[in-house]
Scaffold this motif. Structure first.
Motif, PDB file in Angstrom:
ATOM      1  N   ILE A 125      10.508  10.789   0.855  1.00 13.54           N
ATOM      2  CA  ILE A 125      10.438   9.369   1.210  1.00 13.54           C
ATOM      3  C   ILE A 125      10.209   9.213   2.707  1.00 13.54           C
ATOM      4  N   GLN A 126      10.886  10.017   3.511  1.00 12.14           N
ATOM      5  CA  GLN A 126      10.731   9.913   4.962  1.00 12.14           C
ATOM      6  C   GLN A 126       9.319  10.302   5.391  1.00 12.14           C
ATOM      7  N   LEU A 127       8.774  11.357   4.795  1.00  8.00           N
ATOM      8  CA  LEU A 127       7.409  11.764   5.128  1.00  8.00           C
ATOM      9  C   LEU A 127       6.405  10.664   4.783  1.00  8.00           C
ATOM     10  N   ILE A 128       6.616  10.014   3.650  1.00 10.85           N
ATOM     11  CA  ILE A 128       5.744   8.908   3.249  1.00 10.85           C
ATOM     12  C   ILE A 128       5.933   7.728   4.199  1.00 10.85           C
ATOM     13  N   TRP A 129       7.169   7.409   4.501  1.00 15.17           N
ATOM     14  CA  TRP A 129       7.482   6.266   5.360  1.00 15.17           C
ATOM     15  C   TRP A 129       6.841   6.418   6.737  1.00 15.17           C
ATOM     16  N   GLU A 130       6.800   7.649   7.225  1.00 11.70           N
ATOM     17  CA  GLU A 130       6.216   7.918   8.543  1.00 11.70           C
ATOM     18  C   GLU A 130       4.708   8.126   8.490  1.00 11.70           C
ATOM     19  N   GLY A 131       4.119   8.024   7.301  1.00 10.86           N
ATOM     20  CA  GLY A 131       2.674   8.162   7.154  1.00 10.86           C
ATOM     21  C   GLY A 131       2.158   9.573   7.301  1.00 10.86           C
ATOM     22  N   LYS A 132       3.040  10.562   7.096  1.00  4.81           N
ATOM     23  CA  LYS A 132       2.627  11.955   7.269  1.00  4.81           C
ATOM     24  C   LYS A 132       1.983  12.541   6.012  1.00  4.81           C
ATOM     25  N   ILE A 133       2.244  11.970   4.850  1.00  9.43           N
ATOM     26  CA  ILE A 133       1.605  12.400   3.607  1.00  9.43           C
ATOM     27  C   ILE A 133       1.207  11.161   2.815  1.00  9.43           C
ATOM     28  N   ASP A 134       0.160  11.302   2.007  1.00  4.66           N
ATOM     29  CA  ASP A 134      -0.320  10.177   1.202  1.00  4.66           C
ATOM     30  C   ASP A 134      -0.573  10.625  -0.235  1.00  4.66           C
ATOM     31  N   PRO A 135       0.492  10.950  -0.968  1.00  7.74           N
ATOM     32  CA  PRO A 135       0.345  11.462  -2.332  1.00  7.74           C
ATOM     33  C   PRO A 135      -0.228  10.460  -3.313  1.00  7.74           C
ATOM     34  N   GLY A 136      -0.182   9.166  -2.984  1.00  4.55           N
ATOM     35  CA  GLY A 136      -0.675   8.152  -3.912  1.00  4.55           C
ATOM     36  C   GLY A 136      -2.157   8.230  -4.196  1.00  4.55           C
ATOM     37  N   LYS A 137      -2.901   9.005  -3.400  1.00  3.84           N
ATOM     38  CA  LYS A 137      -4.331   9.178  -3.678  1.00  3.84           C
ATOM     39  C   LYS A 137      -4.570   9.869  -5.017  1.00  3.84           C
ATOM     40  N   VAL A 138      -3.526  10.474  -5.586  1.00  7.37           N
ATOM     41  CA  VAL A 138      -3.668  11.154  -6.860  1.00  7.37           C
ATOM     42  C   VAL A 138      -3.896  10.157  -8.004  1.00  7.37           C
ATOM     43  N   PHE A 139      -3.534   8.889  -7.777  1.00  5.60           N
ATOM     44  CA  PHE A 139      -3.804   7.854  -8.786  1.00  5.60           C
ATOM     45  C   PHE A 139      -5.266   7.435  -8.671  1.00  5.60           C
ATOM     46  N   ASP A 140      -6.045   7.739  -9.688  1.00  6.68           N
ATOM     47  CA  ASP A 140      -7.463   7.394  -9.628  1.00  6.68           C
ATOM     48  C   ASP A 140      -7.853   6.312 -10.630  1.00  6.68           C
ATOM     49  N   LEU A 141      -6.860   5.739 -11.298  1.00  6.60           N
ATOM     50  CA  LEU A 141      -7.109   4.595 -12.178  1.00  6.60           C
ATOM     51  C   LEU A 141      -5.864   3.720 -12.171  1.00  6.60           C
TER      52      LEU A 141
ATOM     53  N   ASP B 178       0.805  -1.211   0.000  1.00  4.60           N
ATOM     54  CA  ASP B 178       0.000   0.000   0.000  1.00  4.60           C
ATOM     55  C   ASP B 178       0.846   1.272   0.000  1.00  4.60           C
ATOM     56  N   MET B 179       2.151   1.155   0.311  1.00  4.35           N
ATOM     57  CA  MET B 179       3.031   2.318   0.282  1.00  4.35           C
ATOM     58  C   MET B 179       3.557   2.624  -1.123  1.00  4.35           C
ATOM     59  N   ILE B 180       3.527   1.626  -1.994  1.00  2.58           N
ATOM     60  CA  ILE B 180       4.173   1.779  -3.294  1.00  2.58           C
ATOM     61  C   ILE B 180       3.583   2.920  -4.127  1.00  2.58           C
ATOM     62  N   PRO B 181       2.252   3.104  -4.211  1.00  2.00           N
ATOM     63  CA  PRO B 181       1.745   4.258  -4.975  1.00  2.00           C
ATOM     64  C   PRO B 181       2.242   5.597  -4.429  1.00  2.00           C
ATOM     65  N   HIS B 182       2.360   5.720  -3.123  1.00  2.00           N
ATOM     66  CA  HIS B 182       2.839   6.967  -2.530  1.00  2.00           C
ATOM     67  C   HIS B 182       4.300   7.217  -2.899  1.00  2.00           C
ATOM     68  N   LEU B 183       5.116   6.166  -2.840  1.00  2.59           N
ATOM     69  CA  LEU B 183       6.525   6.301  -3.213  1.00  2.59           C
ATOM     70  C   LEU B 183       6.678   6.584  -4.697  1.00  2.59           C
ATOM     71  N   LEU B 184       5.840   5.961  -5.511  1.00  6.18           N
ATOM     72  CA  LEU B 184       5.882   6.216  -6.955  1.00  6.18           C
ATOM     73  C   LEU B 184       5.586   7.681  -7.254  1.00  6.18           C
ATOM     74  N   ALA B 185       4.640   8.265  -6.536  1.00  5.50           N
ATOM     75  CA  ALA B 185       4.311   9.681  -6.745  1.00  5.50           C
ATOM     76  C   ALA B 185       5.524  10.567  -6.501  1.00  5.50           C
ATOM     77  N   ALA B 186       6.394  10.161  -5.571  1.00  6.32           N
ATOM     78  CA  ALA B 186       7.574  10.970  -5.243  1.00  6.32           C
ATOM     79  C   ALA B 186       8.552  11.055  -6.408  1.00  6.32           C
ATOM     80  N   SER B 187       8.523  10.082  -7.320  1.00  6.43           N
ATOM     81  CA  SER B 187       9.470  10.021  -8.428  1.00  6.43           C
ATOM     82  C   SER B 187       9.363  11.211  -9.377  1.00  6.43           C
ATOM     83  N   ASP B 188       8.184  11.790  -9.465  1.00  4.46           N
ATOM     84  CA  ASP B 188       8.012  12.967 -10.327  1.00  4.46           C
ATOM     85  C   ASP B 188       6.929  13.884  -9.801  1.00  4.46           C
TER      86      ASP B 188
END
Length: 340
Positions: A298-314, A138-148
């Motif tokens: 990455i640290q913010l995502i790892w600690e659950g402080k942000i959830d950018p992966g919600k931007v993926f809607d498909l 479940d963390m992978i979409p959030h980490l993927l968002a960090a790439s760009d």
């Protein structure tokens, strides 16, 4: 391996591509855990940017499978997040925080293409950042968002000097604009105005921290921003689209002495010099130096402080990439995640 190739505008195929291998001693080969389609991928899809049998993709996370003899900071088995621009992270430009202008800068999309099962990443030590451990699925979409997209939105907010006491206006409700809202909130902005006409994107903008929604565009949008800011305009404005209308709307919405961060890829924008001259604003933008922000994100995502992966809607399998491009082109999807 299987990978996405764009033969011509609107013609996206998934086919067999040659497996990547170590070429330079500073290379790494990674097996991707997920990839995605970027809004900028729509430029060639729509025929605005040249394309001819081009491997696609520049956003990626995955596991290191092989490293060159000079790679020191990574090991086989590391889960890594990479920037969409290759950088050594050691040259003077990188050290000043602009890794996207590194002396070894190379756009991943131009030569590598990460909408695929594997990828060779040059300058691996400078481009890839390992996560603290192996992420949960479940963390992978959030980490993927960090790439760009997260890194780009973050850079836009930083370039616009978003921070405590500031009113931030974000022009564009696509993935980058939404991430700029998230970033502005994290940076402590007092008020965040999202310019959006899309109900679902407005909901996500509110979730990420938008306090106001403006649906007007062009001159009407500028006037609405000024109305909300005592006639002055916003302290900080993010331009995250890249069209003539959006860019000039962003310029007009920025108060005198304010800051504009522009990250929308703008092939067709012509900036009237006299209008910029009399605007009296600071402007900074271009390809985001994502690598500069990756450790923090990455640290913010790892600690659950942000959830950018919600931007993926498909979410679609890699084999259905053509449908993902079509959905984004038709604005049926904000951002498409491709599973492997």
């Amino acid at each position: 391996m299987r990978g996405v190739v764009m033969y011509a505008p609107g013609d996206v195929r998934v086919e067999e591509r040659e497996d990547p291998r170590i070429i330079e001693p500073t290379d790494a080969v990674i097996r991707l855990a997920a990839t995605c389609i970027c809004g900028s991928d729509l430029w060639p899809y729509r025929g605005i940017e040249p394309v001819d049998h081009t491997p696609m993709g520049h956003e990626y996370v995955g596991v290191v499978e092989e490293i060159g003899s000079e790679v020191k900071n990574l090991k086989v088995g590391d889960f890594v997040v990479g920037s969409f621009v290759i950088s050594d992270n050691t040259c003077e430009i990188c050290q000043s925080g602009f890794q996207s202008k590194c002396v070894h800068a190379e756009f991943v999309a131009a030569t590598i293409g990460t909408q695929a099962e594997k990828a060779r990443i040059p300058q691996a030590d400078g481009t890839l950042v390992p996560t603290p451990g192996q992420p949960t699925p479940d963390m992978i979409p959030h980490l993927l968002a960090a790439s760009d997209v997260l890194g780009t939105g973050w850079f836009a907010a930083v370039a616009a000097k978003a921070g405590p006491g500031k009113t931030v206006a974000v022009v564009g409700d696509g993935a980058v604009g939404l991430m700029a809202i998230l970033a502005a909130k994290q940076l402590g902005a007092e008020r965040i105005i999202a310019m959006s006409r899309h109900p679902e994107r407005q909901k996500l903008a509110r979730y990420y921290g938008a306090t106001d929604i403006v649906e007007e565009r062009g001159e009407a949008g500028i006037e609405k921003i000024k109305e909300l800011t005592g006639g002055l305009g916003a302290h900080s404005v993010v331009e995250a689209v890249g069209t003539q209308e959006s860019f000039m709307q962003a310029v007009g919405a920025t108060r005198g002495g304010g800051h504009l961060g522009y990250v929308g890829v703008n092939y067709e924008v012509s900036i009237p010099g006299i209008q910029m001259f009399f605007a009296g604003i600071h402007a900074l933008g271009g390809p985001a130096p994502v690598r500069r922000f990756l450790p923090e994100l990455i640290q913010l995502i790892w600690e659950g402080k942000i959830d950018p992966g919600k931007v993926f809607d498909l979410t679609l399998p890699l084999e259905e990439a053509a449908e993902g491009y079509k959905a984004m082109d038709e604005r049926r999807a904000t951002k498409v995640l491709l599973t492997l």
